[in-house]
Enzyme design. Structure first.
Site, PDB file in Angstrom:
ATOM      1  N   GLU A 286       0.583  -1.122   0.131  1.00 50.75           N
ATOM      2  CA  GLU A 286      -0.123   0.250  -0.193  1.00 50.75           C
ATOM      3  C   GLU A 286       0.918   1.077  -0.303  1.00 50.75           C
ATOM      4  O   GLU A 286       1.241   1.551   0.746  1.00 50.75           O
ATOM      5  CB  GLU A 286      -0.750   0.305   1.018  1.00 50.75           C
ATOM      6  CG  GLU A 286      -1.988   1.441   1.622  1.00 50.75           C
ATOM      7  CD  GLU A 286      -2.914   1.311   3.095  1.00 50.75           C
ATOM      8  OE1 GLU A 286      -3.576   2.057   2.727  1.00 50.75           O
ATOM      9  OE2 GLU A 286      -1.591   0.711   3.537  1.00 50.75           O
ATOM     10  N   LYS A 351      -9.859   2.651  -2.969  1.00 46.28           N
ATOM     11  CA  LYS A 351     -10.043   1.928  -2.095  1.00 46.28           C
ATOM     12  C   LYS A 351     -11.465   2.355  -0.911  1.00 46.28           C
ATOM     13  O   LYS A 351     -11.887   3.840  -1.231  1.00 46.28           O
ATOM     14  CB  LYS A 351      -9.669   2.190  -0.596  1.00 46.28           C
ATOM     15  CG  LYS A 351      -9.751   1.462   0.558  1.00 46.28           C
ATOM     16  CD  LYS A 351      -8.561   1.884   1.830  1.00 46.28           C
ATOM     17  CE  LYS A 351      -8.764   1.704   2.897  1.00 46.28           C
ATOM     18  NZ  LYS A 351      -7.475   1.837   4.264  1.00 46.28           N
ATOM     19  N   CYS A 404      -5.384  -2.785   2.733  1.00 42.39           N
ATOM     20  CA  CYS A 404      -5.229  -1.908   3.974  1.00 42.39           C
ATOM     21  C   CYS A 404      -6.235  -3.265   5.033  1.00 42.39           C
ATOM     22  O   CYS A 404      -6.620  -4.169   4.541  1.00 42.39           O
ATOM     23  CB  CYS A 404      -5.008  -0.913   4.618  1.00 42.39           C
ATOM     24  SG  CYS A 404      -4.483  -0.685   6.344  1.00 42.39           S
TER      25      CYS A 404
END
Length: 530
Positions: A286, A351, A404
């Site tokens: 990430e 995301k 994440c």
């Protein structure tokens, strides 16, 4: 045992709160990285006995009668979350000058808020409480409902649900592929609470038989699923996972960005470590690209020169839409970008589920006016992506990226991987150092692989990076806080016959059966002659 239970039941005031807190704190030892699940056979019987004594004076109104039960559940939850999530405060110490003031909020206020769900679990249980095995079933239902609510309310934070205590190793993870996390939460509490029956001997034999049957089925199903023949693997994908181990304090330091990027390129260019097979996919963690591609097009040229024919690089990067810099209308996304051997971005997945107070600030205008800022400092607040989709790789393999903590949401992962072959998880756990946090995060990725029956590759900045097969077995991994690469070959066996829709049905069905059992025992107690 009767004497011990009696003393716990009669506890009052601060002593009851302290024992509830200690029981919850003890239960954390059942979670990663400790995995000592036996402690739950102590924590939950103590909770049952505390709830046995959680009564108000007879004249009290309905809601007031529930306050003692809520208090017990809240203190149990507060102990569980304080000791299980203390490492969250480490993120605030990375930039201590700006955020140290918020440390009590992360270490105490967050657990206090999450403990409300366990207080609700205790209240729901007390509504159908009995003096026998029925109360065990009602407690299981209460926790099942509360854990589900914890995964959806206020965007959700289903970290360390109780059901994970019953899944410390792949052998014990396989049941989640049938009943889902909802079912595992309820069944785990049901079994863990059974020793409470030792104090009264009422339905003790029935309870022990039920607990033993569930435990045997849990282990037996795991053994059957792990020992069964693998499906034919018609396709495979060679993957290189890169773990650079960049310090969080350096991530956005303008003076070292070129060095960080060169480190990523050098690690990716290493000779193959295993059978000499050239990786078809190179995976970076990430936000591993330390600048915007719109500001550094030369970075795409360097990546194109790195990649050979047919290779794809999937990298965590911040993606900008609109003009960057001083333009207030620019939008920023925490993304995974796919780059081909010509140095072209061929796909990007943003995301969808952002971290509150980390990647965006709820009620930003109001909170910013009193000096509260988000933890992740970047020119603009991150925007959420609209929809996740699969990235097509070599051999028409469809890979769905999760960034994440998106990987901790069971329903979202199962829904978004319904038409995929491979789960990709990129993360940066450097915020939390070598604490239980990264180990717990990795465990949740394992369980997602089992639920979906899909292999998972994971790239973490400081660890834990690894390859997990479709049964949750860690095929290979890189240790935390080490820099290196991991070359793996991912094969794609036939998918499990258990579909997403089946799991969504079976989990609530488990709650319904336990609820029916609790109601039946409650009715039987009321009809029993005095």
């Amino acid at each position: 045992m009767d004497r011990l239970a009696g003393r716990i039941i009669l506890l009052w005031g601060w002593r009851r709160a302290l024992v509830a807190f200690a029981a919850g704190a003890l239960a954390v030892l059942a979670q990663a990285p400790y995995d000592f699940f036996a402690v739950c056979f102590v924590s939950f019987p103590v909770l049952v006995w505390l709830l046995d004594g959680a009564t108000a004076e007879p004249p009290a109104r309905f809601l007031k009668r529930l306050v003692p039960a809520f208090a017990v559940g809240w203190w149990f939850g507060f102990g569980y979350f304080v000791t299980g999530l203390w490492w969250v405060g480490g993120a605030l110490l990375v930039e201590a000058d700006d955020f140290a003031w918020a440390l009590p909020l992360a270490v105490l206020a967050l657990p206090a808020l999450l403990a409300v769900f366990y207080g609700l679990a205790a209240v729901l249980a007390r509504l159908f409480w009995t003096g026998d095995i029925g109360r065990i079933a009602s407690l299981a239902v209460g926790f099942g409902v509360a854990e589900w609510l914890r995964s959806v309310v206020f965007t959700g934070f289903p970290w360390n649900p109780i059901g994970y205590a019953a899944m410390p190793i792949p052998l014990l993870m396989q049941s989640v592929s049938v009943v889902g996390v909802i079912g595992m939460n309820a069944l785990a509490v049901f079994v863990f609470s059974m020793p409470a029956l030792l104090a009264s001997n009422r339905h003790l034999r029935t309870g022990l038989v039920l607990a033993a049957a569930l435990a045997i089925a849990h282990v037996g199903f795991g053994y059957w699923r792990l020992s069964g023949p693998e499906g034919a693997s018609a396709r495979s994908l060679a993957v290189r996972i890169v773990q650079p181990s960049i310090l969080q304090t350096e991530k956005w330091d303008g003076e070292v960005r070129d060095r960080i990027f060169r480190t990523m390129l050098d690690l990716s260019a290493q000779p193959a470590l295993a059978d000499g097979k050239k990786p078809q996919l190179i995976l970076w963690p990430e936000t591993s690209v330390p600048f915007l591609f719109t500001e550094r097009p030369d970075a795409l040229v360097a990546i194109g020169e790195l990649l050979g024919d047919g290779q794809i690089l999937m990298a965590g990067a911040v993606r900008a839409e609109g003009s960057s810099g001083s333009n207030a209308n620019a939008r920023y996304y925490n993304s995974v970008v796919a780059i081909n051997d010509a140095g072209e971005i061929v796909d990007a997945v943003d995301k969808v589920h952002l971290v509150p107070f980390g990647e965006y600030l709820p009620f930003e205008d109001m909170l910013a006016s009193i000096g509260i800022e988000k933890i992740v400092q970047f020119p603009m607040t991150f925007s959420a992506g609209n929809q996740r989709h699969a990235v097509t790789l070599a051999g028409a393999i469809r890979a769905v990226p999760f960034i994440c903590y998106e990987i901790i949401f069971p329903d979202m992962v199962k829904h978004d991987t319904a038409m995929s072959d491979l789960i990709v998880n990129v993360t940066n756990d450097a915020w939390f150092g070598d604490t239980p946090g990264p180990y717990q995060h990795f465990r949740q990725a394992q369980i997602r692989a089992v639920e979906t029956s899909q292999p998972l590759v994971r790239a973490a900045n400081t660890g834990i990076s690894g390859f997990i097969d479709d049964r949750g077995r860690v095929v290979d991994a890189l240790a935390i806080n080490t820099a290196g690469v991991l070359d793996v070959t991912v094969s794609f066996p036939n998918q499990s016959s258990m579909s997403f829709a089946d799991q969504r049905f079976v989990g609530p069905l488990v709650l319904l059966v336990l609820f029916g059992f609790a109601c039946g025992m409650r009715l039987r107690q009321r009809l029993r002659p005095n």
